[in-house]
Scaffold this motif. Sequence first.
Motif, PDB file in Angstrom:
ATOM      1  N   MET A  30     -33.337   1.004 107.745  1.00  0.00           N
ATOM      2  CA  MET A  30     -34.254  -0.031 108.259  1.00  0.00           C
ATOM      3  C   MET A  30     -33.755  -0.507 109.632  1.00  0.00           C
ATOM      4  N   ASP A  31     -34.672  -0.649 110.591  1.00  0.00           N
ATOM      5  CA  ASP A  31     -34.260  -1.163 111.900  1.00  0.00           C
ATOM      6  C   ASP A  31     -34.640  -2.647 112.031  1.00  0.00           C
ATOM      7  N   PHE A  32     -34.294  -3.228 113.196  1.00  0.00           N
ATOM      8  CA  PHE A  32     -34.526  -4.667 113.385  1.00  0.00           C
ATOM      9  C   PHE A  32     -36.006  -5.027 113.239  1.00  0.00           C
ATOM     10  N   ALA A  33     -36.873  -4.203 113.838  1.00  0.00           N
ATOM     11  CA  ALA A  33     -38.309  -4.534 113.820  1.00  0.00           C
ATOM     12  C   ALA A  33     -38.846  -4.564 112.390  1.00  0.00           C
ATOM     13  N   GLN A  34     -38.397  -3.607 111.570  1.00  0.00           N
ATOM     14  CA  GLN A  34     -38.856  -3.590 110.168  1.00  0.00           C
ATOM     15  C   GLN A  34     -38.336  -4.815 109.409  1.00  0.00           C
ATOM     16  N   LEU A  35     -37.088  -5.156 109.675  1.00  0.00           N
ATOM     17  CA  LEU A  35     -36.513  -6.335 109.012  1.00  0.00           C
ATOM     18  C   LEU A  35     -37.268  -7.599 109.426  1.00  0.00           C
ATOM     19  N   ALA A  36     -37.527  -7.723 110.725  1.00  0.00           N
ATOM     20  CA  ALA A  36     -38.214  -8.925 111.217  1.00  0.00           C
ATOM     21  C   ALA A  36     -39.631  -9.016 110.638  1.00  0.00           C
ATOM     22  N   ALA A  37     -40.292  -7.867 110.503  1.00  0.00           N
ATOM     23  CA  ALA A  37     -41.651  -7.877 109.927  1.00  0.00           C
ATOM     24  C   ALA A  37     -41.601  -8.360 108.477  1.00  0.00           C
ATOM     25  N   LEU A  38     -40.559  -7.948 107.764  1.00  0.00           N
ATOM     26  CA  LEU A  38     -40.439  -8.375 106.365  1.00  0.00           C
ATOM     27  C   LEU A  38     -40.144  -9.864 106.270  1.00  0.00           C
ATOM     28  N   THR A  39     -39.222 -10.341 107.102  1.00  0.00           N
ATOM     29  CA  THR A  39     -38.801 -11.743 106.956  1.00  0.00           C
ATOM     30  C   THR A  39     -39.903 -12.711 107.379  1.00  0.00           C
ATOM     31  N   GLY A  40     -40.808 -12.254 108.242  1.00  0.00           N
ATOM     32  CA  GLY A  40     -41.899 -13.138 108.672  1.00  0.00           C
ATOM     33  C   GLY A  40     -43.225 -12.848 107.997  1.00  0.00           C
ATOM     34  N   GLY A  41     -43.197 -12.008 106.973  1.00  0.00           N
ATOM     35  CA  GLY A  41     -44.443 -11.531 106.363  1.00  0.00           C
ATOM     36  C   GLY A  41     -45.316 -12.626 105.779  1.00  0.00           C
ATOM     37  N   HIS A  42     -44.699 -13.762 105.419  1.00  0.00           N
ATOM     38  CA  HIS A  42     -45.506 -14.844 104.837  1.00  0.00           C
ATOM     39  C   HIS A  42     -46.539 -15.360 105.836  1.00  0.00           C
ATOM     40  N   ALA A  43     -46.225 -15.298 107.149  1.00  0.00           N
ATOM     41  CA  ALA A  43     -47.157 -15.842 108.151  1.00  0.00           C
ATOM     42  C   ALA A  43     -48.449 -15.027 108.170  1.00  0.00           C
ATOM     43  N   GLU A  44     -48.309 -13.708 108.147  1.00  0.00           N
ATOM     44  CA  GLU A  44     -49.499 -12.847 108.116  1.00  0.00           C
ATOM     45  C   GLU A  44     -50.315 -13.111 106.847  1.00  0.00           C
ATOM     46  N   ALA A  45     -49.607 -13.163 105.698  1.00  0.00           N
ATOM     47  CA  ALA A  45     -50.308 -13.374 104.431  1.00  0.00           C
ATOM     48  C   ALA A  45     -51.055 -14.706 104.456  1.00  0.00           C
ATOM     49  N   ARG A  46     -50.377 -15.740 104.911  1.00  0.00           N
ATOM     50  CA  ARG A  46     -50.993 -17.077 104.948  1.00  0.00           C
ATOM     51  C   ARG A  46     -52.215 -17.095 105.864  1.00  0.00           C
ATOM     52  N   ALA A  47     -52.081 -16.424 107.012  1.00  0.00           N
ATOM     53  CA  ALA A  47     -53.188 -16.418 107.979  1.00  0.00           C
ATOM     54  C   ALA A  47     -54.412 -15.709 107.385  1.00  0.00           C
ATOM     55  N   ILE A  48     -54.190 -14.593 106.712  1.00  0.00           N
ATOM     56  CA  ILE A  48     -55.318 -13.860 106.116  1.00  0.00           C
ATOM     57  C   ILE A  48     -55.942 -14.685 104.992  1.00  0.00           C
ATOM     58  N   GLN A  49     -55.090 -15.295 104.161  1.00  0.00           N
ATOM     59  CA  GLN A  49     -55.629 -16.141 103.072  1.00  0.00           C
ATOM     60  C   GLN A  49     -56.495 -17.259 103.649  1.00  0.00           C
ATOM     61  N   THR A  50     -56.029 -17.866 104.729  1.00  0.00           N
ATOM     62  CA  THR A  50     -56.773 -18.979 105.328  1.00  0.00           C
ATOM     63  C   THR A  50     -58.092 -18.486 105.927  1.00  0.00           C
ATOM     64  N   ALA A  51     -58.048 -17.324 106.566  1.00  0.00           N
ATOM     65  CA  ALA A  51     -59.270 -16.777 107.162  1.00  0.00           C
ATOM     66  C   ALA A  51     -60.311 -16.481 106.078  1.00  0.00           C
ATOM     67  N   VAL A  52     -59.851 -15.926 104.953  1.00  0.00           N
ATOM     68  CA  VAL A  52     -60.787 -15.628 103.853  1.00  0.00           C
ATOM     69  C   VAL A  52     -61.334 -16.931 103.285  1.00  0.00           C
ATOM     70  N   LYS A  53     -60.442 -17.902 103.074  1.00  0.00           N
ATOM     71  CA  LYS A  53     -60.863 -19.170 102.459  1.00  0.00           C
ATOM     72  C   LYS A  53     -61.872 -19.902 103.343  1.00  0.00           C
ATOM     73  N   LEU A  54     -61.649 -19.854 104.650  1.00  0.00           N
ATOM     74  CA  LEU A  54     -62.580 -20.527 105.571  1.00  0.00           C
ATOM     75  C   LEU A  54     -63.898 -19.779 105.725  1.00  0.00           C
ATOM     76  N   GLY A  55     -63.914 -18.528 105.330  1.00  0.00           N
ATOM     77  CA  GLY A  55     -65.139 -17.737 105.452  1.00  0.00           C
ATOM     78  C   GLY A  55     -65.275 -17.046 106.803  1.00  0.00           C
ATOM     79  N   LEU A  56     -64.142 -16.844 107.494  1.00  0.00           N
ATOM     80  CA  LEU A  56     -64.192 -16.228 108.827  1.00  0.00           C
ATOM     81  C   LEU A  56     -64.856 -14.846 108.791  1.00  0.00           C
ATOM     82  N   PHE A  57     -64.455 -14.014 107.840  1.00  0.00           N
ATOM     83  CA  PHE A  57     -64.999 -12.648 107.813  1.00  0.00           C
ATOM     84  C   PHE A  57     -66.485 -12.665 107.440  1.00  0.00           C
TER      85      PHE A  57
END
Length: 332
Positions: free
Chosen positions: A1-28
Motif C-alpha cells: 500500500m502506498d501513501f495515496a491509498q492509505l490516505a484514501a482509506l483514512t479519509g473515506g468517511h468524508a466521501e461516504a458522508r457526502a454521498i449519503q447527504t446528497a442522496v438524503k437531500l435528493g440531489l440526484f
Amino acid sequence: MDFAQLAALTGGHAEARAIQTAVKLGLFDSLGHGPRDASELATSLKVDRRAIAVLADAMTALGLLVKTAGHYDLTDVSRRFLLKSSAEYLGGLILFDDAFFETWVHLEQTIRTGAPARTLDMFQNKPEETARFIRAMDSLTRARGDAQFVAERLDLREIPIVADLGGGPGTYVAAMLRRWPHLRAAIFDLPATLDVARTILAEREPDIAPRIDLIPLNYLKVELPQGCGAIFMSNIIHSEDEPTNVDLMRKCFRALNSGGIVIVKDHIMNEDLTEPKAGAIFSLYLLLATRGRDYSFGEVSEWLSGAGFVDIRLETLPSPPFTSSMVIARKP
Ligand SMILES: C[S@@+](CC[C@H](N)C(=O)[O-])C[C@H]1O[C@@H](n2cnc3c(N)ncnc32)[C@H](O)[C@@H]1O
C-alpha cells in the motif's frame, strides 16, 4: 500500500458522508429530468446555494455528476444506482448507512468493552427504522444482483416449497419464484419486518405475492414449521453468536424433509477471518449492532455437520460484484 491509498482509506468517511447527504437531500433525483446549475438546485432542494455548489462539485469530483458550463448532470452510474426511479436504486442502503452513522461514533467504546453500541432489537421497535433496515437489504440485493444470481444458480426443480428464514423484504424468494414457476415460498421473519415485506411485495410483485406465505416467528424462541424442501438463509448467521447458530442449524435440520437442503448465504470468511475484505470490515458493523460477526467455512461446516447435515459444500459468488458465498448442505 502506498501513501495515496492509505490516505484514501483514512479519509473515506468524508466521501461516504457526502454521498449519503446528497442522496438524503435528493440531489440526484433533482437532476432526473435534466441538468441544473447551483441556483436551480438550491431553489428546488430548498438549500443554501453556495453549499449545494460545494456538494455538487464534490459529487462531480467523485464521478457521480458531470459539470458542463456550470450545469450539473447525472453520470451513467448515478442514473443507474442513485435515482429513486431506477430498479437498481441503492439509495435504500445509503439512507440506512446515513442513519447508522452516529453508531460508528461508538466504535472505540465497543472495542474497549466488547458491548454493542445499540439495543439488539433488529430494528423492530420503530416502524420507520424497520422500514429503513428492510428497504436497505432490498436495495442492496437488487442493485448488486444477488437475488437473480442465486435464483439462477440454485437447482430448485425438485423443491415444492422453499422457506426463507429471516427473509426480510422477500427479494430472494421473489427472484426464485420468477425463475422456478412451480415453486411456492414462505418467509419466516419477525412481525414488523413482515409488515414491510407485505408492502414491498404488494407494490412490486403483485403477480407472485400470492405464492408467498408470510409466517411470523422468532427463530430464537420457536421451532421452524416442518415440511420444507429447502431452507434459504441470507445474512442471518452473521448477526448471531456461535451457540445460537449451532441451535439454528439443528432447527433447520428438524424442519427439513429428508433429502432437503439448507443454503446459508453470507460473507463466508477464510479461516483467518481476514478475507473477503468486505466481510472483515462488515464484522465491525456487526460488532456495533449485533451479537455476531462474519464466520469462516470451517465454522459453518462444523455447525452443519454437528446438526446432521451431509454433502456440505462452498459456492463462492463471483467477485466483483459479489462479496458473499453460499454454504449448501443436505439432510440425508
Ligand atoms: C440482515 S437481514 C437479512 C434479510 C434478507 N435475508 C437478505 O439477505 O436480504 C436479517 C433478517 O432477519 C430477520 N430476523 C432477525 N432476527 C430474527 C429472529 N429472531 N427471528 C426471525 N427473523 C429474524 C430480520 O427481521 C431481517 O429480515
